[in-house]
Design a protein around this motif. Sequence first.
Motif, PDB file in Angstrom:
ATOM      1  N   GLN A 119     -32.754  56.637  -8.979  1.00  0.00           N
ATOM      2  CA  GLN A 119     -32.767  56.681 -10.434  1.00  0.00           C
ATOM      3  C   GLN A 119     -32.238  58.013 -10.940  1.00  0.00           C
ATOM      4  O   GLN A 119     -32.147  58.998 -10.200  1.00  0.00           O
ATOM      5  N   LYS A 120     -31.894  58.050 -12.195  1.00  0.00           N
ATOM      6  CA  LYS A 120     -31.316  59.243 -12.808  1.00  0.00           C
ATOM      7  C   LYS A 120     -32.260  60.437 -12.622  1.00  0.00           C
ATOM      8  O   LYS A 120     -33.446  60.349 -12.887  1.00  0.00           O
ATOM      9  N   LYS A 147     -41.031  55.995 -13.702  1.00  0.00           N
ATOM     10  CA  LYS A 147     -41.107  57.355 -13.156  1.00  0.00           C
ATOM     11  C   LYS A 147     -40.263  57.541 -11.892  1.00  0.00           C
ATOM     12  O   LYS A 147     -40.178  58.648 -11.378  1.00  0.00           O
ATOM     13  N   GLY A 148     -39.668  56.447 -11.387  1.00  0.00           N
ATOM     14  CA  GLY A 148     -38.771  56.634 -10.247  1.00  0.00           C
ATOM     15  C   GLY A 148     -38.904  55.655  -9.097  1.00  0.00           C
ATOM     16  O   GLY A 148     -38.064  55.647  -8.196  1.00  0.00           O
ATOM     17  N   MET A 149     -39.952  54.828  -9.063  1.00  0.00           N
ATOM     18  CA  MET A 149     -40.112  53.904  -7.946  1.00  0.00           C
ATOM     19  C   MET A 149     -38.952  52.919  -7.882  1.00  0.00           C
ATOM     20  O   MET A 149     -38.672  52.219  -8.848  1.00  0.00           O
ATOM     21  N   GLY A 150     -38.298  52.875  -6.735  1.00  0.00           N
ATOM     22  CA  GLY A 150     -37.203  51.936  -6.537  1.00  0.00           C
ATOM     23  C   GLY A 150     -37.467  50.955  -5.413  1.00  0.00           C
ATOM     24  O   GLY A 150     -36.735  49.982  -5.239  1.00  0.00           O
ATOM     25  N   ILE A 151     -38.507  51.218  -4.633  1.00  0.00           N
ATOM     26  CA  ILE A 151     -38.913  50.322  -3.543  1.00  0.00           C
ATOM     27  C   ILE A 151     -40.434  50.244  -3.542  1.00  0.00           C
ATOM     28  O   ILE A 151     -41.115  51.284  -3.553  1.00  0.00           O
ATOM     29  N   ALA A 152     -40.966  49.037  -3.550  1.00  0.00           N
ATOM     30  CA  ALA A 152     -42.412  48.838  -3.433  1.00  0.00           C
ATOM     31  C   ALA A 152     -42.721  48.475  -1.987  1.00  0.00           C
ATOM     32  O   ALA A 152     -42.121  47.546  -1.432  1.00  0.00           O
ATOM     33  N   ARG A 153     -43.638  49.216  -1.380  1.00  0.00           N
ATOM     34  CA  ARG A 153     -43.979  49.004   0.028  1.00  0.00           C
ATOM     35  C   ARG A 153     -45.296  48.250   0.151  1.00  0.00           C
ATOM     36  O   ARG A 153     -46.301  48.610  -0.457  1.00  0.00           O
ATOM     37  N   ILE A 154     -45.271  47.201   0.952  1.00  0.00           N
ATOM     38  CA  ILE A 154     -46.474  46.436   1.271  1.00  0.00           C
ATOM     39  C   ILE A 154     -46.753  46.602   2.758  1.00  0.00           C
ATOM     40  O   ILE A 154     -45.876  46.363   3.595  1.00  0.00           O
ATOM     41  N   ASN A 155     -47.960  47.033   3.092  1.00  0.00           N
ATOM     42  CA  ASN A 155     -48.373  47.207   4.480  1.00  0.00           C
ATOM     43  C   ASN A 155     -49.063  45.927   4.946  1.00  0.00           C
ATOM     44  O   ASN A 155     -50.142  45.581   4.454  1.00  0.00           O
TER      45      ASN A 155
END
Length: 492
Positions: A119-120, A147-155
């Motif tokens: 993101q910018k 705020k910047g999250m571009g990938i959501a991680r699931i464990n």
Amino acid sequence: MNQDLDEIREGLIKLESEMSHVDQVYKKLLKTIHLNHKSSAENFLKYLILRKTDIQHLQLLLHKNGLSSLASSESHIHRQIQVTLERLGQDFLENQKETIESGQSKIRNASAELFGKPQKGWSSSVMVTIDSGFLGERKLIRKLLEKGMGIARINCAHDDEKKWEKIIELIREESEQSGIPCKIHMDLAGPKIRTNLLKKGKEKGRVKVKTGDKIWLSDSGKGFSEKDIVISPNEKGVVQVLKIGDLVFIDDGLIEAKVEKLEDGNAQLLILRNSSKKDRLKAEKGINFPDTILSIPALTEFDRECLPFVVKHADTVGFSFVQRPTDLQLLKGEMEKISPNTPAIILKIETKDAVNHLPDLLLEGMKSPWFGVMIARGDLAVEIGFERLVEIQEEISWLCEAAHVPTIWATQVLENLHKSGVASRAEITDAGHAVMAECVMINKGDHTLEVLNSLKEIAIRTHSLKMKNRLIFRPLKIAGEFLNQLDQSLNH
């Protein structure tokens, strides 16, 4: 001065000549590489040639005479050597096409494929760990995206498929409504080698142990009294491959022990150090065996059960505890049985064996269109020793940059800030290194938004330092060992 230049010229010509033959020497290997990575694989092999060689004196002479010391040349090493020789009057019939611009472009393109464009204001993509606790926090998800999250991680070690589906649905809805792209990354759980108290402390789930105590590792706990401290690693076959003197770490390295005796299929451990609160050994804590080659499959039965869901929903899949190329071949094969369209694999480097086999793993990864590497520093630090973490995480970064492979900097990034709202001075410095990777992963905590704010500020301030200056190239053991093994296999 002329003597210096002659020595420089001789050293560089030798390296350039060896690199010029890579495409022929490793022709059979390079035929297996995906078209996306052909030139990257060549550059990687050339970089390994450099790093198996002791060039510290050569670098000193280069620097002394105002020439490139070859620092920050991982992505285009052959052309950098040629350019330096050209300054010394050397001509080449064929100039290498891999330049600093093309090498960096390949890394950016691969990163965009895996993580999307940052993101910018960000120099890196940002991966945030999301679990079922976020399901009632739609506004928070929107703020994380903003705020910047571009990938959501699931464990996949936590929650279940129903909750994962709800999380993904929520992420996709907020992503679509906000117009902010967000990819889905799912980490396979991998082998769960954790403490299971079989005798003393079993009911309470904890037992007191101190330095000098002796405890047992056992699959069954048979033949012991209720007064004995016996733990099971919850994975069959672990105890049987231990050797006397092997180190064993429990609870992220808080407890250090070594194998002192082997008896009737069980292993007696001597506690060398217990740094846990109140000297307790608790159930369900991780166990690491850094000195032991385990025969446990990297892809567990639980992982296999998760794969249909992962293949259907994930953009990238994290391969936990991958150690050898055969592990990667297995995962690719299992996913291709489910669908011809599979998520890109992220190799989680978190064991000593994975570090030792990193060149093999990277070249195996290059047989696929896209892949990445996660520097999973939690288990990695325990496996290799906390003192070596700085060294090893840098080596992984260098090798990945030479292979034009994007990296994810993971584990405990701004951890104190995340949990307490206040950052330590040391972790701010660590975060400065984190934003030099193509992607930064942060875990869950109570102050995620504050972490993103701080990371962005650090990214802005350190962006100009993205090209790292590395003066001394001592030989890399894994580079030399890999090329020796590869050359031996080609000669048979």
